[in-house]
Design a protein around this motif. Structure first.
Motif, PDB file in Angstrom:
ATOM      1  N   HIS A  11       0.982  -1.231  -0.218  1.00 53.73           N
ATOM      2  CA  HIS A  11      -0.056   0.277  -0.004  1.00 53.73           C
ATOM      3  C   HIS A  11       0.468   1.391   0.307  1.00 53.73           C
ATOM      4  CE1 HIS A  11      -3.200   2.727   0.592  1.00 53.73           C
ATOM      5  NE2 HIS A  11      -2.866   3.335   1.246  1.00 53.73           N
ATOM      6  N   ARG A  12       1.694   0.827   0.580  1.00 51.55           N
ATOM      7  CA  ARG A  12       3.361   2.996   0.572  1.00 51.55           C
ATOM      8  C   ARG A  12       3.727   2.650  -0.187  1.00 51.55           C
ATOM      9  NH1 ARG A  12       5.991   1.633   6.913  1.00 51.55           N
ATOM     10  NH2 ARG A  12       3.341   2.580   8.394  1.00 51.55           N
ATOM     11  N   LEU A  13       4.037   1.177  -0.990  1.00 54.64           N
ATOM     12  CA  LEU A  13       4.218   1.024  -2.550  1.00 54.64           C
ATOM     13  C   LEU A  13       3.836   2.352  -3.483  1.00 54.64           C
ATOM     14  CD1 LEU A  13       7.152  -1.145  -2.636  1.00 54.64           C
ATOM     15  CD2 LEU A  13       7.396   0.393  -2.367  1.00 54.64           C
ATOM     16  N   ALA A  14       2.475   1.730  -3.699  1.00 55.58           N
ATOM     17  CA  ALA A  14       1.441   1.595  -4.147  1.00 55.58           C
ATOM     18  C   ALA A  14       1.412   4.111  -4.370  1.00 55.58           C
ATOM     19  CB  ALA A  14       0.051   1.408  -3.918  1.00 55.58           C
ATOM     20  N   LYS A  15       1.188   3.993  -2.847  1.00 55.52           N
ATOM     21  CA  LYS A  15       0.564   5.391  -2.881  1.00 55.52           C
ATOM     22  C   LYS A  15       2.127   6.832  -3.106  1.00 55.52           C
ATOM     23  CE  LYS A  15      -1.106   7.715   0.634  1.00 55.52           C
ATOM     24  NZ  LYS A  15      -1.790   7.841   2.296  1.00 55.52           N
ATOM     25  N   ARG A  16       3.191   5.548  -3.068  1.00 58.35           N
ATOM     26  CA  ARG A  16       4.479   6.475  -3.810  1.00 58.35           C
ATOM     27  C   ARG A  16       4.279   6.479  -5.595  1.00 58.35           C
ATOM     28  NH1 ARG A  16       9.730   4.532  -1.797  1.00 58.35           N
ATOM     29  NH2 ARG A  16       9.001   4.822   0.420  1.00 58.35           N
ATOM     30  N   LYS A  17       3.860   5.536  -5.844  1.00 57.56           N
ATOM     31  CA  LYS A  17       3.481   5.659  -7.196  1.00 57.56           C
ATOM     32  C   LYS A  17       2.818   6.683  -7.765  1.00 57.56           C
ATOM     33  CE  LYS A  17       4.513   0.558  -8.316  1.00 57.56           C
ATOM     34  NZ  LYS A  17       4.228  -0.761  -9.194  1.00 57.56           N
ATOM     35  N   VAL A  18       1.315   6.456  -7.017  1.00 58.63           N
ATOM     36  CA  VAL A  18       0.271   7.842  -6.825  1.00 58.63           C
ATOM     37  C   VAL A  18       1.215   8.720  -7.312  1.00 58.63           C
ATOM     38  CG1 VAL A  18      -1.774   9.150  -6.048  1.00 58.63           C
ATOM     39  CG2 VAL A  18      -1.254   6.102  -6.722  1.00 58.63           C
ATOM     40  N   GLU A  19       2.012   9.792  -6.329  1.00 52.03           N
ATOM     41  CA  GLU A  19       2.713  10.286  -6.242  1.00 52.03           C
ATOM     42  C   GLU A  19       3.524  10.683  -7.267  1.00 52.03           C
ATOM     43  OE1 GLU A  19       4.378  10.325  -2.457  1.00 52.03           O
ATOM     44  OE2 GLU A  19       2.634  10.664  -1.053  1.00 52.03           O
ATOM     45  N   GLN A  20       4.482   9.909  -7.716  1.00 50.61           N
ATOM     46  CA  GLN A  20       5.275   9.789  -8.712  1.00 50.61           C
ATOM     47  C   GLN A  20       4.143   9.668  -9.880  1.00 50.61           C
ATOM     48  OE1 GLN A  20       7.618   6.082  -8.845  1.00 50.61           O
ATOM     49  NE2 GLN A  20       8.636   6.470  -7.069  1.00 50.61           N
ATOM     50  N   GLY A  21       3.137   9.104 -10.299  1.00 56.41           N
ATOM     51  CA  GLY A  21       2.252  10.022 -11.544  1.00 56.41           C
ATOM     52  C   GLY A  21       1.739  11.062 -11.877  1.00 56.41           C
ATOM     53  N   VAL A  22       1.629  11.540 -10.257  1.00 59.44           N
ATOM     54  CA  VAL A  22       1.079  12.738 -10.225  1.00 59.44           C
ATOM     55  C   VAL A  22       2.103  13.755 -11.083  1.00 59.44           C
ATOM     56  CG1 VAL A  22      -0.131  15.611  -9.136  1.00 59.44           C
ATOM     57  CG2 VAL A  22      -0.408  12.712  -8.134  1.00 59.44           C
ATOM     58  N   ARG A  23       3.354  13.359 -10.269  1.00 52.17           N
ATOM     59  CA  ARG A  23       4.400  14.815 -10.750  1.00 52.17           C
ATOM     60  C   ARG A  23       4.680  14.220 -12.762  1.00 52.17           C
ATOM     61  NH1 ARG A  23       6.688  13.039  -5.475  1.00 52.17           N
ATOM     62  NH2 ARG A  23       7.762  11.219  -6.894  1.00 52.17           N
ATOM     63  N   LEU A  24       4.349  13.228 -12.523  1.00 51.30           N
ATOM     64  CA  LEU A  24       5.130  12.764 -14.063  1.00 51.30           C
ATOM     65  C   LEU A  24       3.898  13.651 -15.065  1.00 51.30           C
ATOM     66  CD1 LEU A  24       5.646   9.042 -14.314  1.00 51.30           C
ATOM     67  CD2 LEU A  24       6.946  10.629 -14.840  1.00 51.30           C
ATOM     68  N   TYR A  25       2.970  13.577 -14.462  1.00 51.48           N
ATOM     69  CA  TYR A  25       1.618  14.407 -15.089  1.00 51.48           C
ATOM     70  C   TYR A  25       1.604  16.047 -15.610  1.00 51.48           C
ATOM     71  CZ  TYR A  25      -3.493  14.170 -17.269  1.00 51.48           C
ATOM     72  OH  TYR A  25      -3.905  14.154 -18.141  1.00 51.48           O
ATOM     73  N   ALA A  26       1.873  16.081 -14.235  1.00 50.66           N
ATOM     74  CA  ALA A  26       2.555  17.765 -14.343  1.00 50.66           C
ATOM     75  C   ALA A  26       4.118  17.830 -15.502  1.00 50.66           C
ATOM     76  CB  ALA A  26       2.753  17.881 -12.966  1.00 50.66           C
ATOM     77  N   GLN A  27       4.907  16.862 -15.880  1.00 52.58           N
ATOM     78  CA  GLN A  27       5.562  17.222 -16.578  1.00 52.58           C
ATOM     79  C   GLN A  27       4.887  16.846 -17.858  1.00 52.58           C
ATOM     80  OE1 GLN A  27       8.524  14.554 -14.885  1.00 52.58           O
ATOM     81  NE2 GLN A  27       8.789  16.306 -13.095  1.00 52.58           N
ATOM     82  N   HIS A  28       3.963  16.556 -18.111  1.00 47.87           N
ATOM     83  CA  HIS A  28       3.289  15.873 -19.539  1.00 47.87           C
ATOM     84  C   HIS A  28       3.613  14.315 -19.993  1.00 47.87           C
ATOM     85  CE1 HIS A  28       1.614  20.532 -19.578  1.00 47.87           C
ATOM     86  NE2 HIS A  28       3.011  20.383 -19.399  1.00 47.87           N
ATOM     87  N   LYS A  29       4.368  14.066 -19.008  1.00 49.55           N
ATOM     88  CA  LYS A  29       4.030  12.774 -19.444  1.00 49.55           C
ATOM     89  C   LYS A  29       3.443  12.308 -19.150  1.00 49.55           C
ATOM     90  CE  LYS A  29       9.785  13.233 -18.469  1.00 49.55           C
ATOM     91  NZ  LYS A  29      10.552  12.818 -17.526  1.00 49.55           N
ATOM     92  N   GLN A  30       1.936  12.296 -20.080  1.00 52.97           N
ATOM     93  CA  GLN A  30       0.540  11.595 -19.426  1.00 52.97           C
ATOM     94  C   GLN A  30       1.070   9.736 -19.672  1.00 52.97           C
ATOM     95  OE1 GLN A  30       1.329  13.731 -21.988  1.00 52.97           O
ATOM     96  NE2 GLN A  30       0.411  15.476 -20.367  1.00 52.97           N
ATOM     97  N   GLN A  31       1.285   9.383 -20.680  1.00 52.89           N
ATOM     98  CA  GLN A  31       1.389   7.706 -20.186  1.00 52.89           C
ATOM     99  C   GLN A  31       2.258   6.832 -19.550  1.00 52.89           C
ATOM    100  OE1 GLN A  31       0.158   6.094 -23.073  1.00 52.89           O
ATOM    101  NE2 GLN A  31      -0.823   7.554 -24.484  1.00 52.89           N
TER     102      GLN A  31
END
Length: 602
Positions: free
Chosen positions: A151-171
């Motif tokens: 669960h903690r690793l999954a939450k970290r992935k969610v935060e990484q995904g938000v940063r990637l989306y802000a950097q226009h790396k949607q895929q």
């Protein structure tokens, strides 16, 4: 050493092993049947049968208090020896001394167990159950720790995904979110993650997939019985159906969202914003204005600048459809300045792209085609970088409007065709309808120039009428019917001409675009309008005439008779009927902020 002595030693060893009692030999079955393991020999290697090892003893639980040995002469064919242990109470010692026996083979197995040996036997009986419980507890702890770690690793992935989306790396962001979705345990966190996925697919124009994530959010909110989550789920469903052209269903979901007691005012503000956008498509301009007022009040109360920006975009579009280009540009300028000055951390600045497009549309109506082209080009570039298909299709459609305003009909028509194809691929019927309207205007211009015949414009406008009627865009339906009346007049078909004119006039009455001050219609031609705090719209000259009255005459709205202040405001801060001075509309006095002309380039 002879073979006989070896056999005697084998008998001794076999007899010694039999003292290691097992649970299956000490505990009887509840129904009196033998346990399947009771048929195994002392070594546990096979069933007991006649032959070499028939001399091994059998343990039975008897009624007497001592352990007996019934033996016969040793040898290869010696019969089975039966060991009996049982009894109760203090008779165990006497019975053990009385019933002591001997083995004629030379080895004495008649000695009874001591109390220590019996306790050891009972401990051996209890050991498998206690060990099983310990193993179960250990396994449960291991699984719990592993789940918490995942669960903690999954939450970290969610935060990484938000940063990637802000950097226009949607895929990459969506891949992170989808992998995290399988390991998220807390339903609140899963609800938030589904919201990220919903917004990503909405930006991509995949509204069907976005609907699935919204339905999953609704399922979680029903399980948790959380009204705030339920309100957000219905809001997402409403927004998706709005883009797909299901305006009535979008209104129904928005009402469901408002029915839930929502403590987060920002969600209620977004609901009112969505309702205003839906009424804008349905040509219910007074209701749209009232919804935008509610949304702006909430944005001021909770200090939500992103919501305030979207309200300005909606107000700009409202006055653009009512043919007030100056007020449309003024609200678009407010939205654009707010998007530039604020760092909105809402995924990847989609509100900035919306403000750019609204600036381009408003400036085109004002005739500032160069600046409009710059704004539209910047919005198109950002949409391509971020993968925002909806914004891209809308920007292509607005670029077609700019080319049409420049009288470059061929290039404009190609832009409209591209926008129609992109909107059809997404399933966005609203953008598809707007693009078809632009293409129909191009064909009408070519028809009036006698470059094409009446057949193609007639066919295209007939198809557009079907789409607009299915969506429920009454203002566009009236425009298309007026256009068809002119085409049928050119063809000499007076019956069809009169039919379309009659329906168009009836639609104009249903739209109720009539000024309460002078009784003349508005929104048909370019004019200056004014919005009152009661959500009624008047001609600006009529509103100023009411304000110029002396104090003896009542200053009130001619439609609802609600009192008007000395200055015109569009919104208020409180939720009552009293309106405090929050300047959203143009003031009667010349204000430097209101007189700002939105002509700055990107």
């Amino acid at each position: 050493m002879s073979w006989e002595s070896l056999n005697s030693h084998h008998d001794f060893i076999s007899g010694g092993v039999s003292h290691q009692l097992s649970a299956t030999r000490l505990l009887s079955s509840p129904d009196g049947s033998r346990h399947p393991l009771d048929g195994l020999d002392g070594t546990g290697t096979g069933p007991r049968s006649g032959g070499r090892d028939n001399h091994l003893p059998t343990l039975t639980l008897g009624r007497i208090g001592s352990l007996h040995s019934h033996s016969s002469t040793g040898g290869r064919n010696a019969p089975n020896r039966t060991w009996t242990w049982g009894g109760t109470g203090g008779d165990r010692g006497g019975d053990r001394d009385r019933d002591r026996g001997t083995n004629t083979g030379g080895t004495n197995f008649g000695d009874s167990f001591s109390s220590l040996q019996r306790d050891t036997a009972y401990a051996e009986v209890r050991t498998p159950h206690s060990t099983l419980r310990k193993w179960c507890c250990a396994w449960g702890c291991f699984r719990g720790c592993r789940a918490r770690l995942h669960h903690r690793l999954a939450k970290r992935k969610v935060e990484q995904g938000v940063r990637l989306y802000a950097q226009h790396k949607q895929q990459q962001a969506v891949r992170k979110w989808k992998s995290a979705l399988k390991a998220i345990r807390r339903r609140e966190d899963k609800f938030e993650l589904l919201g990220y996925l919903y917004q990503a697919y909405m930006d991509w124009g995949k509204y069907r997939d976005a609907l699935e994530y919204a339905h999953k959010q609704l399922y979680i909110s029903e399980e948790l019985d959380n009204p705030n989550m339920r309100a957000e789920s219905y809001l997402n469903l409403s927004r998706a159906h709005q883009r797909m052209g299901g305006l009535e269903r979008a209104l129904a979901y928005a009402r469901h969202s408002l029915y839930n007691e929502c403590e987060q005012c920002a969600t209620a503000g977004h609901v009112h914003l969505t309702v205003g956008s839906v009424y804008l498509e349905l040509a219910g301009f007074n209701k749209a204005l009232d919804s935008f007022q509610h949304a702006h009040r909430i944005s001021q109360a909770v200090n939500d600048h992103a919501l305030e920006l979207q309200v300005y975009v909606g107000l700009s579009e409202l006055f653009a459809r009512l043919q007030d280009a100056d007020k449309s540009a003024r609200y678009a300028s407010k939205a654009y300045d707010l998007s530039r000055s604020l760092q909105l951390g809402d995924l990847n600045s989609r509100h900035h792209r919306a403000a750019l497009l609204q600036m381009a549309s408003a400036l085109r109506k004002q005739g500032e085609l160069g600046d409009a082209h710059d704004y539209c080009s910047e919005a198109t570039r950002l949409a391509l970088v971020s993968g925002d298909q909806a914004t891209y299709a809308r920007s292509i459609r607005i670029m077609g409007d700019i080319y049409r305003k420049k009288l470059d009909i061929n290039k404009a028509f190609r832009q409209y065709e591209t926008a129609m194809g992109s909107a059809a691929a997404m399933g966005d019927r609203v953008i598809q309808m707007e693009s078809m309207d632009g293409a129909a205007r191009c064909l009408e211009a070519l028809r009036l120039q006698h470059k094409i015949c009446n057949c193609r414009p007639l066919e295209f406008n007939t198809r557009l009428l079907e789409v607009a009627s299915s969506v429920g865009a009454k203002l566009l339906v009236r425009t298309v019917r007026t256009r068809l009346a002119r085409i049928y007049h050119s063809l000499g078909d007076d019956d069809q001409k009169q039919h379309h004119e009659r329906v168009a006039n009836r639609l104009l009455q249903d739209l109720d675009l009539t000024c309460g001050g002078c009784g003349s219609p508005y929104g048909i031609e370019n004019d200056s309008l004014e919005a009152l705090p009661c959500a009624h719209i008047l001609h600006a000259r009529c509103a100023y005439d009411i304000l110029r009255r002396n104090k003896k005459k009542k200053r009130s709205c001619p439609d609802c008779d609600k009192a008007m202040n000395s200055r015109l405001y569009l919104n208020c801060n409180d939720y009552n009927n009293t309106y405090s001075p929050v300047a959203l509309s143009v003031c009667s006095s010349l204000d430097s902020h209101c007189s700002h002309q939105a002509t700055s380039s990107v």
